[in-house]
Design a protein around this motif. Sequence first.
Motif, PDB file in Angstrom:
ATOM      1  N   TYR A  14       0.801  -1.056   0.100  1.00 43.90           N
ATOM      2  CA  TYR A  14      -0.171   0.423  -0.008  1.00 43.90           C
ATOM      3  C   TYR A  14       0.972   1.350   0.043  1.00 43.90           C
ATOM      4  N   ASP A  15       0.400   2.095  -0.358  1.00 46.73           N
ATOM      5  CA  ASP A  15       0.539   3.720  -0.597  1.00 46.73           C
ATOM      6  C   ASP A  15       0.025   5.074   0.184  1.00 46.73           C
ATOM      7  N   ILE A  18      -4.019   3.677  -0.160  1.00 45.89           N
ATOM      8  CA  ILE A  18      -4.038   2.687  -1.651  1.00 45.89           C
ATOM      9  C   ILE A  18      -3.525   1.952  -1.671  1.00 45.89           C
ATOM     10  N   LYS A  20      -2.088  -1.228  -3.307  1.00 46.53           N
ATOM     11  CA  LYS A  20      -1.947  -1.744  -4.762  1.00 46.53           C
ATOM     12  C   LYS A  20      -0.725  -3.282  -4.695  1.00 46.53           C
ATOM     13  N   CYS A  21      -0.822  -3.527  -5.992  1.00 41.41           N
ATOM     14  CA  CYS A  21       0.248  -4.612  -6.558  1.00 41.41           C
ATOM     15  C   CYS A  21      -0.157  -6.280  -5.552  1.00 41.41           C
ATOM     16  N   LEU A  55      -8.734   0.659  -4.075  1.00 38.04           N
ATOM     17  CA  LEU A  55      -7.625   0.140  -4.766  1.00 38.04           C
ATOM     18  C   LEU A  55      -8.351  -0.064  -6.100  1.00 38.04           C
ATOM     19  N   TYR A  56      -7.224  -0.251  -6.314  1.00 37.76           N
ATOM     20  CA  TYR A  56      -8.059  -1.313  -8.095  1.00 37.76           C
ATOM     21  C   TYR A  56      -7.842  -2.745  -8.037  1.00 37.76           C
ATOM     22  N   THR A  57      -8.941  -3.398  -9.075  1.00 37.70           N
ATOM     23  CA  THR A  57      -8.772  -4.231  -9.336  1.00 37.70           C
ATOM     24  C   THR A  57      -9.852  -4.579 -10.404  1.00 37.70           C
ATOM     25  N   GLN A 196      -5.525   4.391 -16.640  1.00 39.98           N
ATOM     26  CA  GLN A 196      -6.157   5.096 -15.241  1.00 39.98           C
ATOM     27  C   GLN A 196      -7.534   6.733 -15.698  1.00 39.98           C
TER      28      GLN A 196
END
Length: 291
Positions: A14-15, A18, A20-21, A55-57, A196
């Motif tokens: 996470y950042d 957010i 991620k990864c 989050l993106y998924t 994005q």
Amino acid sequence: MVYDDEQLIATGSYDENIIKCVAVCKDYQAENLLTQVVTHLLEKMRENEQLHVFLYTKPQSKAIFHSLGFKKIVANEDVLFMELGKPNFSDYLRFLLEKKKIGEGSGIVMNANPFTKGHQYLVETAAQHSQQVYVFVLSEDHSTFSTADRLAMVRQGVAHLGNVTVIPTDQYMVSSATFPAYFLKDKAELDIAKVQATLDARLFMERIAPLLEIRTRFVGDEPFSKVTEVYNQAMQEVFDDRLHLVILPRLTIDGEAISATKVRQAIKEKNEDVLLKFLPKTTYDFIKYTN
């Protein structure tokens, strides 16, 4: 990270707020490792007082993340954008409703780092052709000027326009959550930036524009930044005939295109001639008397 002996089989990071990864080895995807990784990340984020998480998924992962409390904000065929915690997107939409004025409107999204005569020209042009204009100023603090300063400069620079409302974007327009590549500029991978930008444009078109009766989005053309040009192209493709996109030629003075980058350089070099040429008096005075 999760290991089976010495083999890495699941990971995530996470950042700020957010996630991620996140990835799980295909041979272990029946073992509920995704839930374990995300739950662990959420615990770590709460320890750091990050109580609102994005989050993106992939769209096919919606059920898994929904079971963990995440809610959909927007999606396309490739990407699903979700959040968990408060204040959330519903709270932001209620905030926008409080700012809504009577009449159909236009929207402008800007960083205004700082607010230049070019930005002012964009807003004034929109104001001439619209009942209402909503100017959204990026809330991300990844710029030379703080969010508070940029909001102040925009508000002062459009105060003479009675049909203009200035609103912060929070994290729902051109932010580290919706469009992190925007802040990398020339370092960003353009394929990633396109994905994005497309999602950011869809979020504006589907959720924000209808709420405020925005029928038109005004932007300036972009001869300097490839990422911003990708954003303009993404808006054209996403909006299609559902939302009108007006791309204005960038304002020039003495044959020179105005850019906030040139202004920031002039500030470093204390070049008064450039500052007086490119900045409205409100911005010039703000910078002069607050620094």
